[in-house]
Design an enzyme around this catalytic site. Structure first.
Site, PDB file in Angstrom:
ATOM      1  N   TRP A   1       0.854  -1.129   0.026  1.00  0.00           N
ATOM      2  CA  TRP A   1      -0.139  -0.039   0.005  1.00  0.00           C
ATOM      3  C   TRP A   1       0.774   1.342  -0.114  1.00  0.00           C
ATOM      4  CZ3 TRP A   1      -2.058   3.016   4.539  1.00  0.00           C
ATOM      5  CH2 TRP A   1      -0.937   2.813   5.631  1.00  0.00           C
TER       6      TRP A   1
ATOM      7  N   GLU B   1       0.509  -2.348  12.164  1.00  0.00           N
ATOM      8  CA  GLU B   1       0.892  -3.936  12.150  1.00  0.00           C
ATOM      9  C   GLU B   1       1.227  -4.523  13.688  1.00  0.00           C
ATOM     10  OE1 GLU B   1       3.706  -4.139   9.003  1.00  0.00           O
ATOM     11  OE2 GLU B   1       2.120  -4.073   7.364  1.00  0.00           O
TER      12      GLU B   1
ATOM     13  N   LYS C   1       2.726   0.810  15.972  1.00  0.00           N
ATOM     14  CA  LYS C   1       3.976   0.805  15.127  1.00  0.00           C
ATOM     15  C   LYS C   1       3.875   1.819  14.197  1.00  0.00           C
ATOM     16  CE  LYS C   1       6.132  -2.055  11.529  1.00  0.00           C
ATOM     17  NZ  LYS C   1       5.767  -3.230  10.850  1.00  0.00           N
ATOM     18  N   GLN C   2       2.766   2.553  13.941  1.00  0.00           N
ATOM     19  CA  GLN C   2       2.517   3.633  12.720  1.00  0.00           C
ATOM     20  C   GLN C   2       1.323   4.169  12.894  1.00  0.00           C
ATOM     21  OE1 GLN C   2       2.887  -0.263  10.270  1.00  0.00           O
ATOM     22  NE2 GLN C   2       2.330   1.399   8.740  1.00  0.00           N
TER      23      GLN C   2
END
Ligand code: IFM
Length: 777
Positions: A355, A498, A611-612
């Protein structure tokens, strides 16, 4: 150590220099100094051999599957950068003897790398060595090296060993059969190697030229043929103070190259064309070829450069570094290939597309090079075959895009196992290929943005509508009915973050899926309104009436997580039940993934740690979905819990912070993006540069500080420079018309450099710009 030339000379802000040779950290410069042109990527491993090198030559689209236990990857082609020099019998290598006045410089202007040094042999004799390299931007098949050696303390016998070396692998997997090797006309080396499973013939042709103090020399040459190796040995007498120059030119062609697509004689044609090309390259020589490439780069910069006036000149360099890599990460005219998460700069993520492309990189191409953007979306169109296969295999309708994509009909290629689990000691299963499903809606989003910016109806008719409808059909079958909620829900996914697996109703996924379904309904309405061949074809394929019914039924009752009383949108069901832990040690570790030293995946899933960016990406992409105060609250809430352990995180935070008027924070995140590949941590880019981060850096500058946003079918430009910047100028292409936006302090100007009028919303005011006109606010 890296150093940036940030002085006031004309080359300032274009140069990245390595100031000493560090055998323990070769990966960093191999990746960031990688040269290429989208067709091939030549990693910058040094000419002579060292333990710890990764010599990669990657060619787009040549995917091969080593065996059934592994997924396909871009094979590492035979190495052509090797050049062993023996100087009076002693091998030149910087881990022997003494090296002084060392520098290796990447000049972003022409994509050239030059290394120079004085080397003192263990017995005390000194030599000056200079190595230069280019990968041609003018002719994508060509690359060259020029090495010059000058003995400083006496005459010398120099022996060269160099050639085409097939004894390279991808971390141990050898993707080629033994090649066909020969020397042609006593001058041209040819190695044709075929990949073991995909049967792609890769043809390498190499030739040398030699000069002694500028005079062409014809030394005695010995061909050397060995297992997976073809080369030459040559011996020269070099008088003291004179310079021996060796030019090594290589031409790379493969049977996968676009020009041979569908041809049964592709392998023969690639070999014949390769030989013809090396003959002509040899005639021209390094100097001419390098000049041609430099001219192609100059043309690129003329159009693409972004100029930043900052108190910190590193900012300018960083933006150019990103543009450089954006320009070499993809073959822009080949709709059969995508962008690897590491581009062609290393073996990380095996050359697969994620993505990262649609959400982080594609906006750059859409808004600056729409032809390249169309090609990238055409790659997804061709990928419908694999996406349909994946949907079917998983019991769904329509098209379910692979989380990781490789060759157009490979379908899902995500590996099943990852690195070690700290608790069990076993490899961690990688679930993304099965349950990180938002990619399908991300592709649809890419189509939406492309259409909004370009108005390219031809693309929509050929590719776009079909992608939108078939991806929406997937979502309609993917949602399930939740009786208790009285709504359709999406259970068991991984969202962008994730660090959370097996979650239900990930806000990002659900909203993006609904957006995808809305787009499909609009697409069918458009098609019905316009009628014509595309409508007939797609209606026959999908049956619009049934399709509308199924999609609308789910969409209207789809569950969309809403902000709670505190304004926070839960990232997924049950999010607020997770434990909050002290993240300080991981936020300050200066290294990604530090939390894995203490916890395994299962444990991390139970914490409020990310994580993000996840929900925040949604708030960035769907600007008008939530009111500003909700965005502000979510920004602070989630940022506090995010470790930015993915290179896809900081740019989103930068742009959002800029939107929210958090100037200093936005700038800090922009600097953080710079740290991902150009920071002091010498291990971050070993497996290749982070291509999403390059797109992210562009987004920081253009979306964040340039205030560019596409809302519906309108272009909004409301710049807000950070304190450190007093000037920013960048190109855009809107509806086919090239524009240049220049921001100086609080003033912003948009110049229409095209031939037709365009409409922009400049600082909130609708402005129509005739061709050649500039508007200023
Ligand atoms: O796509 C990303 C993902 O979001 C985080 N892990 C790395 C992938 C490839 O860059």
């Amino acid at each position: 150590m890296l150093k940036y030339d940030l002085g006031k000379n004309e080359s300032a802000d274009w140069l990245i220099a390595e100031t000493d040779f560090d055998i323990d950290h070769q990966g960093k410069c191999e990746a960031i100094f990688c040269q290429g042109n989208g067709y091939l990527g030549q990693r910058a491993a040094l000419e002579e051999k060292y333990v710890g090198q990764t010599r990669d030559l990657l060619v787009t689209g040549t995917f091969n599957r080593f065996d059934a236990q592994e997924v396909c990857e871009l094979p590492n082609l035979p190495d052509v950068t090797n050049l062993d020099l023996r100087l009076d019998g002693a091998y030149f290598a910087m881990d022997r003897g003494r090296t002084e006045q060392y520098s290796r410089v990447m000049d972003l202007r022409g994509g050239e790398v030059t290394r120079s040094l004085i080397w003192t042999r263990p017995d005390g004799k000194r030599f000056r060595l200079v190595f230069e390299r280019f990968v041609s931007l003018a002719d994508e098949h060509l690359l060259g090296i020029r090495a010059a050696v000058t003995p400083l303390d006496g005459d010398c016998e120099a022996t060269l060993d160099s050639g085409i070396d097939g004894r390279v692998t991808c971390t141990g997997s050898q993707h080629f059969h033994e090649g066909d090797k020969r020397m042609i006309d006593g001058r041209f080396l040819r190695m044709v190697s075929v990949t073991t499973q995909s049967a792609v013939a890769c043809c390498l042709h190499t030739a040398f030229r030699y000069f002694l103090d500028g005079q062409e020399a014809e030394p005695r040459l010995w061909p050397v043929i060995d297992r997976r190796y073809l080369g030459v040995k040559a011996v020269f007498r070099v008088p003291r103070g004179q310079t021996l120059t060796i030019e090594k030119l290589t031409c790379v062609t493969t049977a996968r190259d676009l020009q041979y697509d569908g041809r049964p004689d592709a392998a023969e044609a690639a070999a014949a064309d390769g030989l013809a090309a090396i003959r002509s390259a040899w005639e021209k020589g390094y100097g001419v070829l390098a000049k041609e490439s430099r001219a192609a780069w100059a043309a690129f910069w003329e159009k693409a450069d972004i100029r930043v006036g900052s108190r910190n000149p590193f900012d300018q360099l960083l933006v150019r570094f990103a543009l450089y890599h954006l320009n070499i990460m993809v073959k822009k005219d080949d709709p059969r290939v995508g962008i690897g998460a590491k581009g062609l700069t290393g073996e990380g993520y095996k050359g697969h597309s994620f993505w990262d492309t649609e959400i982080f990189i594609l906006p750059y191409f859409i808004l600056t090079d729409p032809k390249a953007a169309r090609s990238l979306l055409a790659y997804r169109y061709k990928g419908l075959y694999g996406a349909r296969k994946k949907a079917k295999e998983n019991g769904f309708e329509g098209a379910m895009y692979p989380w990781e994509a490789a060759w157009i009909d490979d379908g899902e290629v995500t590996p099943l196992w990852g690195s070690a689990d700290i608790v069990t000691g076993k490899p961690i299963p990688i679930l993304t290929g099965m349950i990180e499903q938002h990619i399908t809606a991300d592709v649809a989003f890419g189509v939406q943005l492309y259409y909004a910016v370009t108005g390219d109806q031809d693309f929509m008719d050929r590719n776009g509508y079909e992608i939108l409808i078939d991806t929406a059909r997937f979502w309609a079958s993917r949602f399930t009915w939740d009786e208790a909620r009285g709504a359709y829900v999406i259970l068991d996914v991984i969202g962008p973050d994730e660090y959370k697996e097996h979650v239900d109703n990930n806000a990002y996924t659900n909203y993006m899926a609904v957006n995808n379904m809305k787009l499909a309904l609009q697409a069918m309405d458009d098609l019905d309104r316009r009628g014509g061949e595309t409508r007939e074809r797609l209606n026959a394929q999908f049956d619009f009436a049934a399709c509308r019914r199924d999609i609308a039924a789910v969409m209207e009752k789809a569950y969309l997580p809403k902000p709670g009383a505190d304004g926070i949108v839960p990232q997924f069901d049950g999010y607020f039940d997770l434990k909050a832990i002290d993240l300080t040690p991981y936020k300050t570790a200066g290294q990604v993934g530090a939390i894995y030293r203490d916890y395994n995946n299962e444990q991390i899933c139970t914490f409020q740690v990310h994580k993000q960016a996840d929900t925040l990406v949604l708030m960035l992409l769907m600007d008008d979905l939530f009111p500003k105060d909700v965005k502000v609250r979510n920004y602070y809430f989630y940022e506090a819990r995010t470790l930015h352990d993915s290179s896809l995180s900081k740019s989103t935070h930068c742009v959002l912070a800029a939107d929210l008027g958090e100037d200093a924070t936005a700038y800090r995140f922009f600097e953080g993006c710079g740290g991902i590949d150009l920071g002091p941590n010498m291990g971050t880019s070993d497996m290749g540069v982070h291509t999403a981060s390059m797109g992210g850096i562009w987004q920081c500058a253009v979306y964040g500080f340039g205030g560019v946003r596409v809302v519906g079918h309108e272009l909004h430009i409301s710049p807000r420079l950070p304190q450190a910047w007093d000037r920013l100028s960048f190109p855009l292409v809107w509806r086919g018309q090239p524009l240049r936006v220049t921001v100086e302090g609080r003033r912003a100007a948009v110049e229409n450099r095209g031939a037709s009028p365009v409409e922009v919303i400049l600082k909130g005011e609708k402005t129509v710009l005739a061709a050649g006109e500039t508007a200023e606010r």
